[in-house]
Write an enzyme that holds these catalytic residues in place. Sequence first.
Site, mmCIF file in Angstrom:
data_model
loop_
_atom_site.group_PDB
_atom_site.id
_atom_site.type_symbol
_atom_site.label_atom_id
_atom_site.label_comp_id
_atom_site.label_asym_id
_atom_site.label_seq_id
_atom_site.Cartn_x
_atom_site.Cartn_y
_atom_site.Cartn_z
ATOM 1 C CB CYS A 217 -0.905 -0.050 1.227
ATOM 2 S SG CYS A 217 -1.700 1.495 1.669
ATOM 3 C CB CYS B 12 0.585 1.902 4.113
ATOM 4 S SG CYS B 12 -1.105 1.264 3.944
#
Length: 158
Positions: A55, A58
Site C-alpha cells: 500500500c 501506508c
Amino acid sequence: MALISSTSFSIVTHALEVGQPAPQFVLPSLQDNKPIELKNYAGKVLYIDFWASWCAPCRTSFPLLDALHKKLHAKGFEVLGVNLDEDKAKAEEFIKELPVGFTLLNDGKGEWADKYVIESMPTSFIVDKHGIVKHIHNGFTSGDIVELEKTITALLAE
C-alpha cells in the site's frame, strides 16, 4: 405484484459505521506473535489502521502516525496497525524500512478486515474511550494528519 426468484437474492455485507461499537478482536502481535486484545485498550482513544506492505499511502501514513502516537500517547492515545499481508515476511520488511513505536498486529487471513469491511487501503477507524467508532478514514495523504489530529485531540479531551 412482482415475484422475486430465489436466484436473484444476494447477501449484502453491512459496513461498520460511525456510532457503532468497534468489533472486539484478538490478534497476534506482528513483533512477537503474542495475542493482543482490543478490550485491553478500553478507556483510550484508538486509531485502528488496516494496512499492507504493498500500500503506497501506508508508506506516507506510517511516519506521520508514529509522530502523532509519540505526541499524544501520554494523554491516552494508541495506534494499532493491523497488517493484512498473507506473507508476514513482507510486513516485516516494510517495518524494517519504516519502523514505528506503536503496536502492530497480524491479520494475514483478513478475518478482521472482513468484519470491519475494509474496501480500500489503508482504512482507519478512530475509536473513542468507550469503544465507539467516531470516524472512518479511507486512504491517506500527508495533509490528512492535521484533521485526524484535531479529531483525536477532541476525543482525548472528552
